[in-house]
Structures are given as C-alpha cells and as structure tokens.
Design an enzyme around this catalytic site. Structure first.
Site, PDB file in Angstrom:
ATOM      1  N   ARG A  32      80.453  16.911   0.106  1.00  0.00           N
ATOM      2  CA  ARG A  32      80.732  15.542  -0.307  1.00  0.00           C
ATOM      3  C   ARG A  32      79.774  15.176  -1.429  1.00  0.00           C
ATOM      4  O   ARG A  32      78.584  15.482  -1.367  1.00  0.00           O
ATOM      5  CB  ARG A  32      80.562  14.562   0.867  1.00  0.00           C
ATOM      6  CG  ARG A  32      81.609  14.691   1.957  1.00  0.00           C
ATOM      7  CD  ARG A  32      82.974  14.204   1.482  1.00  0.00           C
ATOM      8  NE  ARG A  32      83.988  14.263   2.531  1.00  0.00           N
ATOM      9  CZ  ARG A  32      84.807  15.286   2.712  1.00  0.00           C
ATOM     10  NH1 ARG A  32      84.726  16.357   1.942  1.00  0.00           N
ATOM     11  NH2 ARG A  32      85.717  15.260   3.678  1.00  0.00           N
TER      12      ARG A  32
ATOM     13  N   HIS B 288      86.948  19.180  -7.555  1.00  0.00           N
ATOM     14  CA  HIS B 288      87.281  19.027  -6.136  1.00  0.00           C
ATOM     15  C   HIS B 288      88.512  19.855  -5.773  1.00  0.00           C
ATOM     16  O   HIS B 288      89.464  19.361  -5.155  1.00  0.00           O
ATOM     17  CB  HIS B 288      87.511  17.552  -5.785  1.00  0.00           C
ATOM     18  CG  HIS B 288      87.310  17.264  -4.317  1.00  0.00           C
ATOM     19  ND1 HIS B 288      86.760  16.104  -3.854  1.00  0.00           N
ATOM     20  CD2 HIS B 288      87.595  17.997  -3.199  1.00  0.00           C
ATOM     21  CE1 HIS B 288      86.705  16.116  -2.539  1.00  0.00           C
ATOM     22  NE2 HIS B 288      87.206  17.269  -2.120  1.00  0.00           N
TER      23      HIS B 288
ATOM     24  N   GLU C 168      85.157   9.949  -7.592  1.00  0.00           N
ATOM     25  CA  GLU C 168      86.204  10.877  -7.999  1.00  0.00           C
ATOM     26  C   GLU C 168      87.527  10.143  -8.196  1.00  0.00           C
ATOM     27  O   GLU C 168      87.961   9.432  -7.271  1.00  0.00           O
ATOM     28  CB  GLU C 168      86.376  11.973  -6.934  1.00  0.00           C
ATOM     29  CG  GLU C 168      85.134  12.816  -6.763  1.00  0.00           C
ATOM     30  CD  GLU C 168      85.253  13.816  -5.622  1.00  0.00           C
ATOM     31  OE1 GLU C 168      84.378  14.685  -5.528  1.00  0.00           O
ATOM     32  OE2 GLU C 168      86.203  13.715  -4.805  1.00  0.00           O
TER      33      GLU C 168
END
Length: 313
Positions: A233, A285, A262
């Site tokens: 994270r 990601h 994000e």
C-alpha cells in the site's frame, strides 16, 4: 436484484466478470466520482467496486444497499463500522494474486540488481553503437543469490515471496511488528531487519500503526546499499522522505508499484523523481494484474455475490 458496478475499468476489458445465475439487472460504469456515487447506487441492492469510497455519509443515503462486493483485497475505501451498523455486508477477495505479486517483486529485484532500466534507457540513444568495444560497464551488476531479503508481513504474499527467494539462494528474514515487545518464532526485531536487509519488501496491511512505516528515521537505519520495494500500500512509505533518501544516498534504490494517491498528481514527488533518478522504478499498481490472477479475482467476486444472495452472509 439490482447490481451496479461503479468502476469497471478496475478490471481489464478482456476479462469480464461472470454474471450471477439469479435474476438481476446489471448496470455498469467505467468510472464513478464521489459526487456521482449516491445517484448511481441509490437503487442498488448490490454494489461492485474496487476503489469507490463509501463513508458513513454516503452509506446513510443508500437505504436499499445490502452488499458491497469488492474487486480487491483492501477495504480502506469502506467505512466498515458504518456499513455494519447499517446492515450492509462487505465482501472482499483474497488469495487471487499469490502468484503474480511475488513474481512482480522478484522481477523488480532482478531489475535493480542488474541495473536493467539503465541499460534499457541507454538503448533509446546510440550509446552502445558508439561504444569502442562489444560492451561497457557503466552500471553495477550484483548477484541476487546470497542477498538478504527482509520481508515485512508474513501472510500469503510475504510467505510465497520468501519461498521463491529461498529457492534463488537468498537469505530470507521476516520483520516483527515495529515496537513489538515479544518477538515471535520465525521473526527478527523490526530494527534488526532494517539493518541487515539488502532488500526490504513490504507486504503488511495498511493500518494506523503502519502508515509511514518507512520514513526518514527508518530509512536511515537501512544499509546505504539497500533497496526498498513496495507492492503493498502506498501510505506505508513517506514519499518525500524516500525521495530525499534516494537523492542523498541514504539507500541505493527503490521500486514501487503503489503510491499514496492513485492515480498520482503530476507533481507527485516520486513521479517527478523517477524522471531523473536512475535508481527509482515505478509501475502503476499492476503487480496484481496477471490474466490468471484477474480471472480468479472476478470468479471469486461472483462467488461472493452468489453466496450472499443464497445465505444472506
């Protein structure tokens, strides 16, 4: 049953979610902003989402809502206490990325140890063609075998990464929780792992105690030659502190698949730093997103929905 998928672009278009077998109406949106959430979800019995935020205020405006089916493991975007109080079930998905995330971590380790991004960038110019011999030695190449891998988090992903790293000949050590009084079998004190790891990789949950777990102080405790990898994270890492550590040589390199925000804003300090620092790799990601992992994920989402409708749980 009215089912509303609020952010379908969180799933690659070539891998559709299997539709539930019971009678239902399916509405799908590619993106949903905070301002659109209530309007789009107001008639939904079931909401499918990855990252749309459901706080207490939003939930209170959705009296018909019975289930939030997450296309992810993390539940940070859901006020779980408010959902429980309102009788809304929240079901996430775990275990789907136990192959792809460890492989991504290993790929990042090899990329850093062998300076792969530096060699790649050189080939965008004529540097090799202008070389006086068959090769050149501008960047370090060091062995993965024999390196000490410090892992923060010994769950599904951390354990699998440890297994693969051991097979490659790496020494694997697991960090106990920061400031823990008792050290469990199979773990070392957090500070010891910081000091001994050649590579530190993060796989712990994001909680109040792990937010900014890697900060200016903890970075200073790492080896100057050490690498940091974060596929967990974004908020586990203080981004500005990491930029300073990379620029000042406090640590040697970092590879990140997650950021605090994000998608990031264009002036995010790490995004800006990646354009000029050869010792920083950022991927958007996508460590979790192999085709096999996504196929497993969407299948489990549908299973969660079917189970809820059949049992109420």
């Amino acid at each position: 049953m009215n089912i509303v998928f609020l952010d379908s672009t969180a799933i690659p278009k070539h891998i559709p979610i299997p539709r539930p077998s019971f009678a239902h109406q399916w509405i799908e949106y590619e993106h949903t902003s905070a301002a659109q959430t209530v309007e789009r979800a107001k008639d939904a019995d079931i909401v499918i989402t990855s990252k749309v935020v459901f706080n207490r205020e939003t939930l209170q405006q959705l009296p018909n809502l019975k289930l939030i089916a997450l296309t992810a493991t993390g539940t940070n975007n859901i006020d779980l206490a408010a959902a429980k109080a309102q009788g809304v079930t929240v079901k996430n998905v775990t275990g789907y990325s136990s192959v792809t995330v460890p492989e991504h971590v290993l790929g990042l380790i090899f990329a850093l140890k062998h300076s792969l991004m530096n060699w790649y960038r050189d080939q965008l110019s004529a540097k090799w063609a202008e070389c006086k011999q068959f090769c050149y030695f501008d960047y370090p190449i060091t062995d993965v075998r024999g390196a000490t891998l410090g892992i923060v988090g010994k769950g599904n992903l951390g354990s699998e990464i440890g297994r693969l790293a051991t097979a490659l000949g790496m020494k694997v050590i697991y960090a106990e929780r920061k400031d823990a009084i008792t050290i469990r079998d199979g773990y070392l004190p957090f500070e010891t792992v910081l000091r001994e790891a050649d590579i530190l990789t993060l796989h712990c949950p994001l909680t109040e105690s792990t937010t900014n777990l890697i900060n200016a102080d903890t970075l200073k405790q790492m080896k100057p030659s050490a690498y940091l990898i974060n596929t967990g994270r974004g908020p586990l890492v203080d981004e500005r502190a990491l930029v300073e550590a990379l620029e000042n040589g406090t640590i040697a390199a970092a590879a990140l698949d997650v950021l605090v925000q994000e998608p990031p804003v264009k002036d995010n300090p790490l995004i800006q730093a990646a354009t000029r620092l050869p010792n920083l790799i950022i991927t958007p990601h996508i460590a979790w997103a192999s085709d096999s992992a996504v196929t497993t994920l969407v299948s489990k989402v549908t299973q969660n929905i079917e189970e809820f409708v059949a049992t109420g749980k």
